[in-house]
Motif scaffolding. Structure first.
Motif, PDB file in Angstrom:
ATOM      1  N   TYR A 118      14.127  -8.175  -4.847  1.00 35.01           N
ATOM      2  CA  TYR A 118      12.769  -7.659  -5.012  1.00 35.01           C
ATOM      3  C   TYR A 118      11.889  -8.091  -3.829  1.00 35.01           C
ATOM      4  O   TYR A 118      11.161  -7.292  -3.233  1.00 35.01           O
ATOM      5  N   LEU A 197      15.411   0.379  -8.624  1.00 31.44           N
ATOM      6  CA  LEU A 197      14.145  -0.113  -8.083  1.00 31.44           C
ATOM      7  C   LEU A 197      13.343   0.976  -7.382  1.00 31.44           C
ATOM      8  O   LEU A 197      12.317   0.698  -6.769  1.00 31.44           O
ATOM      9  N   ALA A 202       8.470  -2.982  -5.977  1.00 32.93           N
ATOM     10  CA  ALA A 202       9.190  -3.391  -4.776  1.00 32.93           C
ATOM     11  C   ALA A 202       9.046  -2.375  -3.659  1.00 32.93           C
ATOM     12  O   ALA A 202       9.172  -2.694  -2.490  1.00 32.93           O
TER      13      ALA A 202
END
Length: 758
Positions: A118, A197, A202
């Motif tokens: 992240y 993600l 992120a």
């Protein structure tokens, strides 16, 4: 087994018994407690998992990364069931509690890996590059963190003691879960992060702001960055901070550590009591006594007055039973409110107080006791060769114990056998002259008397293919009173019939009810059962200091000795074994870390977090004791072994990240320490809080079985919580003192700028 019992009872009730007008009812079922306890642990697993996911959501502010980490929970838990089945372990309350503890721990490795991915993604790396580099950077630290958690159980797995069987279930459950979570964190997590993600924070997406929480978090991080900056600049201050924290933690542990106990008794819905009556009472008399005791409890019988108890009154008896024997009896029952069953102990004790010479010793039997009354007692054995001398010393010991362990305070002291030699005894002493005149031997006289009492086995015969005893017995109504034994007929050698009293002296005297032996010596045992509020270690110390030592110093008769046995022996033996296992666990953790860091210095820094964790464990147990009575039993003691393996994880992350910045990024030691602290504060507290909230239901939710593991849970929670904070106060200062000279010349320094605002 119980399912088959229920089915068989139902068949009998509807068939053979119903045909003859009989009814059958199953009045005790251990599986009710077991099923209730297992249901509670299953609930705790679910609630703990949900709480852990909520904490992740609070930190990550996006459902995608939260989902990635949360998947580690079901994968590890389900895998644990499969692995335990393969290892031949059963699913029981203890092993399920181990899995419930693991719920918060299995996400630790996943959090560290994902948080690193992240962070790298936010720094501009592509998804695939961040996933690969993020996992590879922390892989060694995650591996060692998991290994330390698992390897502390190696001494536990080979423990041969009774308590070791319980420890083994928790050890296997946690070890399997953690190893599976390690596998998930370096395979599943990077793969899912690469896919899920997209569109998360992120990648620069907007995140939800929580004003109070965000301001506190920012201030918290700023405080530790400032603290780290201060200690890396002042080596003397760094050493002083570490010394003060370590000494304070060790002192707190030493001063506030509670007394030891053996194993938790559990809370079975069953209360049982021995009824000791004066020597010589026959069956009818004991039957009358137990009937009067039962009558005094009738107002608490559910069938008489309903299941609901009045405010301030003890619970009702769902069932009550009494069993009279010649010379003793049993009473007991089960509660309409299972969680309050222990309150019925005092009810049974009070009900027997009005009977002259009668003492009742009720208790709630332990889950781990080998007998109905066993589980948590100290046996004071008085041994010797001469029976009268042994009884005399036993009475002296009893007179010292009775005021120390008063029945009014919930204690009991039960003599085994009775402390008197006054049980009525009928002695037949053969007169050898008269026997010789009648052509008889003492043996033939004894056989004749036995035949009219219990019968004499004369042979073993075969009837319908079965071997049975052939017993010679006289008419059962030949003698109606004990004193009539002198009138029993004996046939002489010439065929005449004479009474026993013409061949022997028959006299009524007194003697012991039974003669017990321990290690081949005549023994009288005083079984001390302290109340739930008094730990076994405290009771042991009182007996040693106020009874055994003074009597030995005053001088015991020749050949007489006093020994403490029973649960006392097991407590001492298990405690000694636990101390050795704890030291072995620390050595194993140290050696594993030495391999990772290729140094014997850095592991010493990390090991400093163990006494801090011990202080937190003691504090957690003290907080739990505010609401409930929870002694430091051996199952709770296992929490300190578990802490040894898991509290070092945060320190490992800090040390590994510091060394990574020095060796790979070429930072100066001071800059590396500050950057590592900055990068690791978030994953440290994320993993700690998920572990804490994942285990919290085990400590907070009452119910069947919770008394077995709530102490262990409070120790782990307290140790984790305190060490998470104080790790940041210990590791950076110690690293600032050692890392400079340890890493000097290892890597060429690069010009690095650390922004203080970060």
């Amino acid at each position: 087994v119980m399912e088959q019992v229920h089915a068989t009872v139902a068949d009998l009730a509807e068939g053979a018994l119903a045909d003859v007008g009989l009814r059958i009812r199953n009045v005790f079922d251990e599986t009710l407690y077991v099923n209730s306890a297992i249901a509670l642990v299953q609930q705790n697993i679910v609630v703990g998992g949900v709480l852990a996911a909520i904490i992740l959501m609070l930190f990550l502010r996006s459902w995608r990364p939260t989902l990635v980490v949360s998947l580690a929970i079901p994968v590890s838990v389900v895998g644990s069931f499969v692995a335990m089945a393969a290892l031949g372990r059963s699913l029981n309350v203890i092993s399920l509690a181990g899995i419930a503890f693991a719920v918060g721990m299995v996400v630790d490795a996943a959090i560290v890996v994902l948080e690193n991915i992240y962070r790298l993604r936010q720094e501009g790396l592509s998804r695939s590059e961040a996933a690969y580099k993020g996992a590879s950077q922390v892989w060694p630290a995650v591996l060692v963190s998991s290994l330390t958690t698992v390897m502390v159980f190696i001494p536990i797995l080979i423990m041969e003691l009774e308590a070791g069987q319980l420890f083994r279930d928790i050890a296997v459950a946690i070890s399997v879960s953690v190893l599976l979570s390690l596998l998930v964190s370096v395979t599943v997590i990077p793969a899912l992060a690469n896919r899920l993600l997209v569109g998360s924070a992120a990648e620069g997406a907007k995140t939800l702001r929580i004003p109070g929480v965000d301001h506190f978090a920012a201030g918290f991080v700023a405080f530790w960055q400032g603290f780290t900056r201060m200690v890396v600049r002042s080596k003397i201050g760094a050493v002083g901070v570490v010394a003060a924290i370590t000494v304070a933690a060790a002192a707190f542990t030493f001063v506030f550590a509670p007394k030891l106990d053996y194993l938790p008794t559990g809370n079975r819905n069953f209360v049982f009591g021995f009824v000791n009556v004066p020597p010589g009472y026959n069956l009818d008399t004991v039957d009358e006594i137990t009937a009067r005791i039962a009558e005094r409890t009738r107002h608490l019988w559910e069938v008489e007055t309903g299941p609901e108890s009045e405010p301030g009154q003890p619970p009702k008896f769902e069932r009550f039973f009494r069993v009279p024997f010649a010379g003793r009896g049993f009473i007991g029952g089960a509660s309409s409110e299972p969680e309050r069953a222990s309150e019925l102990v005092q009810v049974l004790r009070d009900a027997s107080e009005g009977e002259p010479g009668v003492r009742t010793f009720p208790s709630q039997p332990s889950l781990f006791g080998r007998s109905v009354g066993g589980g948590r007692s100290i046996d004071v054995d008085i041994r010797g060769a001469d029976l009268e001398t042994v009884y005399d010393v036993a009475q002296q010991v009893a007179f010292r114990l009775f005021p120390m362990f008063s029945r009014a305070e919930g204690h009991s002291v039960r003599p085994i056998p009775s402390l008197t030699l006054s049980a009525p005894e009928l002695q037949i002493s053969p007169d050898r002259v008269r026997l010789a005149d009648n052509g008889l031997s003492a043996r033939s006289l004894g056989v004749a008397v036995d035949a009219f009492n219990d019968g004499v086995r004369v042979a073993e015969i075969t009837v319908d293919g079965k071997r049975i005893d052939l017993t010679l017995m006289g008419p059962q109504d030949m003698v109606g009173q004990t004193q009539g034994i002198g009138s029993l007929p004996v046939v002489t050698a010439d065929g005449r019939i004479v009474p026993v009293e013409s061949l022997a002296d028959v006299r009524v005297t007194s003697g012991p009810v039974e003669i017990r032996r321990a290690d081949r010596a005549r023994t009288v045992t005083l079984q001390v059962s302290p109340s739930a509020q008094m730990p076994l270690q405290e009771a042991l110390e009182k007996i040693e200091e106020e009874v055994v030592t003074p009597m030995e110093e005053a001088g015991l008769p020749d050949g007489v000795s006093i020994r403490l046995s029973g649960t006392a022996d097991k407590l001492v033996e298990t405690w000694n074994e636990m101390v050795i296992d704890l030291l072995l666990a620390i050595v194993i953790v140290y050696l594993v870390m030495a391999v990772l860091f290729e140094s014997f210095v850095y592991p010493l820094i990390i090991i400093l977090t163990v006494p801090v964790a011990a202080a937190g464990g003691v504090a957690g147990l003290a907080l739990l004791n505010i609401g409930v009575n929870q002694p430091l039993d051996m199952l709770t003691m296992l929490g300190f072994v578990i802490l040894t393996g898991i509290v070092v994880n945060n320190a490992i992350l800090l040390v590994h990240q510091t060394l990574y910045h020095i060796r790979e990024d070429g930072m100066s030691p001071d800059d590396a320490i500050m950057r590592a602290t900055q990068n690791r504060v978030r994953p440290i507290f994320m993993s700690t809080l998920t572990s804490v909230f994942g285990m919290l239901p085990l400590v907070l939710f009452p119910g069947a079985g919770s008394e077995l593991y709530r102490g262990l849970g409070s120790v782990v929670l307290g140790g984790l919580s305190l060490s998470a904070v104080l790790t940041l106060a210990i590791v950076p200062p110690m690293m600032s003192v050692t890392v400079g000279w340890r890493e000097r010349g290892e890597t060429p320094p690069k010009e690095t700028v650390v922004n203080p605002a970060e």
